[in-house]
Design a protein around this motif. Sequence first.
Motif, short mmCIF file in Angstrom:
data_model
loop_
_atom_site.label_atom_id
_atom_site.label_comp_id
_atom_site.label_asym_id
_atom_site.label_seq_id
_atom_site.Cartn_x
_atom_site.Cartn_y
_atom_site.Cartn_z
N GLY A 1 0.82 -1.20 0.00
CA GLY A 1 0.00 0.00 0.00
C GLY A 1 0.85 1.25 0.00
O GLY A 1 2.04 1.23 0.37
N GLY A 2 0.24 2.35 -0.39
CA GLY A 2 0.96 3.62 -0.43
C GLY A 2 1.43 4.09 0.93
O GLY A 2 2.34 4.92 1.02
N LEU B 1 4.85 -3.75 8.12
CA LEU B 1 5.53 -3.22 9.30
C LEU B 1 6.53 -4.23 9.86
O LEU B 1 7.42 -3.87 10.63
CB LEU B 1 4.50 -2.85 10.38
CG LEU B 1 3.57 -1.68 10.02
CD1 LEU B 1 2.42 -1.61 11.01
CD2 LEU B 1 4.35 -0.38 10.01
N LYS B 2 6.37 -5.49 9.47
CA LYS B 2 7.28 -6.54 9.90
C LYS B 2 7.79 -7.29 8.67
O LYS B 2 7.25 -8.35 8.31
CB LYS B 2 6.59 -7.50 10.87
CG LYS B 2 6.26 -6.89 12.23
CD LYS B 2 5.75 -7.94 13.20
CE LYS B 2 5.51 -7.35 14.59
NZ LYS B 2 5.04 -8.37 15.55
N PRO B 3 8.81 -6.75 8.00
CA PRO B 3 9.31 -7.40 6.79
C PRO B 3 9.74 -8.84 7.00
O PRO B 3 9.72 -9.64 6.07
CB PRO B 3 10.52 -6.53 6.41
CG PRO B 3 10.25 -5.20 7.02
CD PRO B 3 9.53 -5.50 8.30
N GLU B 4 10.11 -9.17 8.25
CA GLU B 4 10.52 -10.55 8.53
C GLU B 4 9.37 -11.54 8.30
O GLU B 4 9.59 -12.74 8.10
CB GLU B 4 11.04 -10.69 9.96
CG GLU B 4 10.04 -10.39 11.07
CD GLU B 4 10.00 -8.91 11.48
OE1 GLU B 4 9.47 -8.64 12.56
OE2 GLU B 4 10.48 -8.06 10.71
N ASN B 5 8.12 -11.03 8.35
CA ASN B 5 6.97 -11.89 8.05
C ASN B 5 7.06 -12.46 6.65
O ASN B 5 6.62 -13.57 6.37
CB ASN B 5 5.66 -11.11 8.20
CG ASN B 5 5.27 -10.89 9.65
OD1 ASN B 5 5.96 -11.34 10.55
ND2 ASN B 5 4.18 -10.17 9.86
N THR C 1 -0.23 -5.13 4.17
CA THR C 1 -1.02 -3.99 4.62
C THR C 1 -0.42 -3.46 5.93
O THR C 1 0.65 -3.87 6.35
CB THR C 1 -2.49 -4.41 4.77
OG1 THR C 1 -3.27 -3.28 5.14
CG2 THR C 1 -2.66 -5.52 5.79
N ASP C 2 -1.15 -2.54 6.59
CA ASP C 2 -0.61 -1.95 7.82
C ASP C 2 -1.11 -2.65 9.07
O ASP C 2 -0.91 -2.16 10.18
CB ASP C 2 -0.92 -0.45 7.88
CG ASP C 2 -2.39 -0.14 7.70
OD1 ASP C 2 -3.17 -1.10 7.53
OD2 ASP C 2 -2.77 1.04 7.73
#
Length: 253
Positions: free
Chosen positions: A9-10, A233-237, A175-176
């Motif tokens: 998302g933006g 928010l958690k790139p490790e996901n 998403t956020d």
Amino acid sequence: MKTWVIKIGGAVLNTADAAKALFDVLISQQQANFVIVHGGGALVDAWLMDAGFASAKHQGLRISPKEQMPYIVGALAGCANKQLMSQAIASGHKPVGMSLYEAGVVVKQKLKALGQVGQCCDSIDSILPSLIEQGRLPLVSSIGFDEEGLWYNVNADEAAAAIAKELDAELIFMTDVEAVLDANKQPLHQLNTQQIDALILQGVIQGGMEVKVKTSLLAAQHLRRGVYISSWLKPENLVALLQGEHVGTKITP
């Protein structure tokens, strides 16, 4: 090698170093290919406001009158796309920015009442396979064109689903929020058609998340496998998903 279509998302652009962190994760994953599809709603809102336009949505979709399209296209296919390119280059990628048309997706008008809002309707020759083969990272904005060359604003979730179908790829909506939430704001790890219908009817899933979940379900039906909703928010996901772990919400037919 498996290909993953990742929709972001933006809001990623509004959070310091969020895109860079995501691209840093991708560059470390040599066992898969990636295509990024992006929106940019917050940026569009800001550009329209600066130009004196009011923004309006219908069931999570931005109403896009013709007179607003130069600003919408400029924000999405221009500024947002190139901001992401900048972050991708900084992480060591070789990105290529494009619209849905170059990615092999033709669109048409969704509803006259929504103005220049498009829906994906057909496929043409795509440059994505050759770019992936060359080791480039495609960054696809959600601006599309019809067969007459008219431009449209396409919901980025729908755009990502169309590209995943075209490439027979795995699909992740980043998403956020970490997952779709239930009425008590607790994460739901898996959802099927019946559960989604019930939660929408109860008003638990609504607005932009309703569009995202419905699009995820359609994509899962077309791809005949689960698609994922997780958090940027958690790139490790993302690493966990690539390794087959269950994070976020899995949408199944």
